[in-house]
Each structure stands twice: as C-alpha cells, then as structure tokens.
Design an enzyme around this catalytic site. Structure first.
Site, PDB file in Angstrom:
ATOM      1  N   PRO A   1      -3.347   5.501  -3.604  1.00  0.00           N
ATOM      2  CA  PRO A   1      -3.046   6.222  -4.835  1.00  0.00           C
ATOM      3  C   PRO A   1      -1.896   7.220  -4.723  1.00  0.00           C
ATOM      4  CG  PRO A   1      -5.070   7.038  -3.838  1.00  0.00           C
ATOM      5  CD  PRO A   1      -4.691   5.781  -3.099  1.00  0.00           C
ATOM      6  N   ASN A   2      -1.146   7.262  -5.801  1.00  0.00           N
ATOM      7  CA  ASN A   2      -0.033   8.196  -6.013  1.00  0.00           C
ATOM      8  C   ASN A   2       1.229   7.844  -5.226  1.00  0.00           C
ATOM      9  OD1 ASN A   2      -1.495   9.983  -7.828  1.00  0.00           O
ATOM     10  ND2 ASN A   2      -2.694  10.546  -6.030  1.00  0.00           N
TER      11      ASN A   2
ATOM     12  N   ARG B   1       7.362  12.493  -6.132  1.00  0.00           N
ATOM     13  CA  ARG B   1       6.134  13.206  -5.755  1.00  0.00           C
ATOM     14  C   ARG B   1       6.384  14.114  -4.549  1.00  0.00           C
ATOM     15  NH1 ARG B   1       0.983  10.675  -2.508  1.00  0.00           N
ATOM     16  NH2 ARG B   1      -0.242  12.571  -2.564  1.00  0.00           N
TER      17      ARG B   1
ATOM     18  N   TYR C   1       6.989  14.317   1.101  1.00  0.00           N
ATOM     19  CA  TYR C   1       7.003  12.856   1.230  1.00  0.00           C
ATOM     20  C   TYR C   1       8.408  12.245   1.238  1.00  0.00           C
ATOM     21  CZ  TYR C   1       2.022  13.451   0.388  1.00  0.00           C
ATOM     22  OH  TYR C   1       0.710  13.848   0.490  1.00  0.00           O
TER      23      TYR C   1
ATOM     24  N   ASN D   1      -1.469   2.437   4.240  1.00  0.00           N
ATOM     25  CA  ASN D   1      -1.421   3.866   3.953  1.00  0.00           C
ATOM     26  C   ASN D   1      -2.463   4.105   2.866  1.00  0.00           C
ATOM     27  OD1 ASN D   1      -1.059   6.498   3.234  1.00  0.00           O
ATOM     28  ND2 ASN D   1       1.181   6.371   3.055  1.00  0.00           N
TER      29      ASN D   1
ATOM     30  N   ALA E   1      -4.972   9.357  -0.244  1.00  0.00           N
ATOM     31  CA  ALA E   1      -6.157  10.224  -0.283  1.00  0.00           C
ATOM     32  C   ALA E   1      -7.450   9.461  -0.030  1.00  0.00           C
ATOM     33  CB  ALA E   1      -6.220  10.934  -1.631  1.00  0.00           C
TER      34      ALA E   1
ATOM     35  N   HIS F   1      -9.274   9.712   3.300  1.00  0.00           N
ATOM     36  CA  HIS F   1     -10.128  10.863   3.613  1.00  0.00           C
ATOM     37  C   HIS F   1     -11.509  10.764   2.961  1.00  0.00           C
ATOM     38  CE1 HIS F   1      -6.343  12.402   4.989  1.00  0.00           C
ATOM     39  NE2 HIS F   1      -5.835  12.466   3.768  1.00  0.00           N
TER      40      HIS F   1
ATOM     41  N   ASP G   1     -15.601   0.034   5.021  1.00  0.00           N
ATOM     42  CA  ASP G   1     -16.480  -1.136   5.119  1.00  0.00           C
ATOM     43  C   ASP G   1     -15.692  -2.435   4.960  1.00  0.00           C
ATOM     44  OD1 ASP G   1     -18.669   0.435   5.609  1.00  0.00           O
ATOM     45  OD2 ASP G   1     -19.508   0.292   3.592  1.00  0.00           O
TER      46      ASP G   1
ATOM     47  N   GLU H   1      -2.823   2.028  10.634  1.00  0.00           N
ATOM     48  CA  GLU H   1      -2.830   3.052   9.582  1.00  0.00           C
ATOM     49  C   GLU H   1      -1.489   3.773   9.593  1.00  0.00           C
ATOM     50  OE1 GLU H   1      -6.035   5.789  10.140  1.00  0.00           O
ATOM     51  OE2 GLU H   1      -5.427   7.096   8.474  1.00  0.00           O
TER      52      GLU H   1
ATOM     53  N   HIS I   1       0.984   6.993   7.618  1.00  0.00           N
ATOM     54  CA  HIS I   1       1.156   8.093   6.672  1.00  0.00           C
ATOM     55  C   HIS I   1       2.593   8.582   6.759  1.00  0.00           C
ATOM     56  CE1 HIS I   1      -3.198   8.509   6.043  1.00  0.00           C
ATOM     57  NE2 HIS I   1      -3.301   8.252   7.324  1.00  0.00           N
ATOM     58  N   LEU I   2       3.144   8.921   5.603  1.00  0.00           N
ATOM     59  CA  LEU I   2       4.502   9.479   5.573  1.00  0.00           C
ATOM     60  C   LEU I   2       4.534  10.856   6.220  1.00  0.00           C
ATOM     61  CD1 LEU I   2       4.595   8.384   1.958  1.00  0.00           C
ATOM     62  CD2 LEU I   2       6.467   7.722   3.458  1.00  0.00           C
ATOM     63  N   SER I   3       3.573  11.691   5.813  1.00  0.00           N
ATOM     64  CA  SER I   3       3.479  13.040   6.363  1.00  0.00           C
ATOM     65  C   SER I   3       2.611  12.991   7.631  1.00  0.00           C
ATOM     66  CB  SER I   3       2.857  13.982   5.332  1.00  0.00           C
ATOM     67  OG  SER I   3       1.500  13.628   5.102  1.00  0.00           O
TER      68      SER I   3
ATOM     69  N   ARG J   1      -1.590  19.430   8.241  1.00  0.00           N
ATOM     70  CA  ARG J   1      -1.730  19.944   6.866  1.00  0.00           C
ATOM     71  C   ARG J   1      -3.126  20.538   6.654  1.00  0.00           C
ATOM     72  NH1 ARG J   1       0.286  15.293   3.049  1.00  0.00           N
ATOM     73  NH2 ARG J   1       0.101  16.991   1.518  1.00  0.00           N
TER      74      ARG J   1
ATOM     75  N   ARG K   1      -7.482  16.917   5.407  1.00  0.00           N
ATOM     76  CA  ARG K   1      -6.676  15.709   5.687  1.00  0.00           C
ATOM     77  C   ARG K   1      -6.776  15.292   7.150  1.00  0.00           C
ATOM     78  NH1 ARG K   1      -3.504  15.132   1.008  1.00  0.00           N
ATOM     79  NH2 ARG K   1      -3.109  17.135   0.035  1.00  0.00           N
TER      80      ARG K   1
HETATM   81  C1  DQA Z   1      -0.553  10.461   2.837  1.00  0.00           C
HETATM   82  C2  DQA Z   1      -1.328  11.678   3.341  1.00  0.00           C
HETATM   83  C3  DQA Z   1      -2.593  11.879   2.543  1.00  0.00           C
HETATM   84  O1  DQA Z   1      -3.303  13.032   3.006  1.00  0.00           O
HETATM   85  C4  DQA Z   1      -2.274  12.075   1.073  1.00  0.00           C
HETATM   86  O2  DQA Z   1      -3.462  12.164   0.314  1.00  0.00           O
HETATM   87  C5  DQA Z   1      -1.370  11.030   0.524  1.00  0.00           C
HETATM   88  C6  DQA Z   1      -0.270  10.540   1.363  1.00  0.00           C
HETATM   89  C7  DQA Z   1       0.793  10.302   3.559  1.00  0.00           C
HETATM   90  O3  DQA Z   1       1.373   9.222   3.472  1.00  0.00           O
HETATM   91  O4  DQA Z   1       1.292  11.263   4.152  1.00  0.00           O
HETATM   92  O5  DQA Z   1      -1.463  10.655  -0.627  1.00  0.00           O
HETATM   93  O6  DQA Z   1      -1.327   9.294   3.131  1.00  0.00           O
END
Ligand code: DQA
Length: 145
Positions: free
Chosen positions: A11-12, A19, A24, A75, A78, A81, A88, A99, A101-103, A108, A112
C-alpha cells in the site's frame, strides 16, 4: 527461460515520487519497475511487477506465485508490520522470498522495526531507495538459480 520473478509492492507505493520524498525519494514506482526489469534481463530473468493497496489482492498474487514465479521480491509496505495473512500466504511458497524496503525501517519508528515477512524471507534489502529493489531482484535471481 525461467519463470519470472514476481516484484510485488504494497500500500501507498503507487504514490512514490510524491509520497514523503525525503524518505522514499523521487523515483516513481514505474521508474523502479523499469530498473528491476533491466536488472532481471541482465541476469537472464524476466519480472512481473505489480502493486496493490489491498491486502487480499497481495495474498492472491502470492498464492499465484506458487505456480507461476521462480522467486518473489516483496515490499509489503505497512502490511509487513501488521499482516499475518501475508505471512501465512508466504509460508505456502517453496520458492525464495526477498523482502525489500526503500527506507531503512530499523532506523525509524519502533513499530517499523519488526515485519512478519522477515520470518520467512531469505533476506531483507532496505535503505537504498529504488536500488533496494534492484538488489533484491539480483538476490532473488541468485537464489532461484
Ligand atoms: C516501506 C517501509 C514501511 O515501514 C512503510 O510502511 C512503507 C514503505 C519502505 O519501502 O521503506 O510503506 O516498506
């Protein structure tokens, strides 16, 4: 030709570029998908890149990956978490999961610091912006060989 590497984003992440760019970056998800495609091609793989804001849709794609993918780069955003449902679904895979993640979530907010996905991922790439995805594709290709 091996089965594609699924590159799935939660999401997002459709709003990347606008964003919270200070966290990011300025690349769009399309930009990142193009980088993944180029990296995969150079390694003899293809990618299927998808994003959804909906947990169940991500579960459906992970289930599909059981038959149609050689590895999954995820990725979870959220949902990583929070989502036992994603965990599952991932547990049903017999292919590698990387897995990404950009950040760097570990640097943080405390909520997270833990992801359910990490329980089943072969490894985690985080903190390198769009390059996290490219590195994750490279790792996934290496594991899928
Ligand atoms: C994220 C890190 C997550 O904590 C956050 O909720 C995101 C992006 C990242 O790519 O850094 O939406 O997965």
């Amino acid at each position: 030709m091996p089965k594609p590497i699924y590159v799935l984003s939660g999401p997002n992440l459709n709003l990347l570029g606008t964003r919270e760019p200070e966290i990011y970056g300025h690349q769009t998800l399309d930009d990142i998908h193009r980088l993944c495609e180029a990296r995969a091609t150079s390694l003899g793989f293809t990618v299927v890149c998808r994003q959804s804001n909906h947990e169940g849709v991500l579960v459906d794609w992970i289930q599909e990956a059981r038959f149609d993918a050689s590895a999954v780069v995820l990725n979870p955003a959220a949902y990583g978490h929070t989502s036992v449902a994603l965990l599952d679904a991932l547990k049903m895979l017999s292919i590698p999961v990387v897995e990404c993640h950009l950040s760097n979530p570990a640097a943080r907010e405390s909520f997270r610091r833990k992801t359910y996905v990490s329980l089943v991922a072969a490894g985690v790439v985080s903190g390198f912006g769009g390059a996290s995805y490219e590195l994750a594709v490279e790792a996934a290709a290496g594991l899928a060989r």
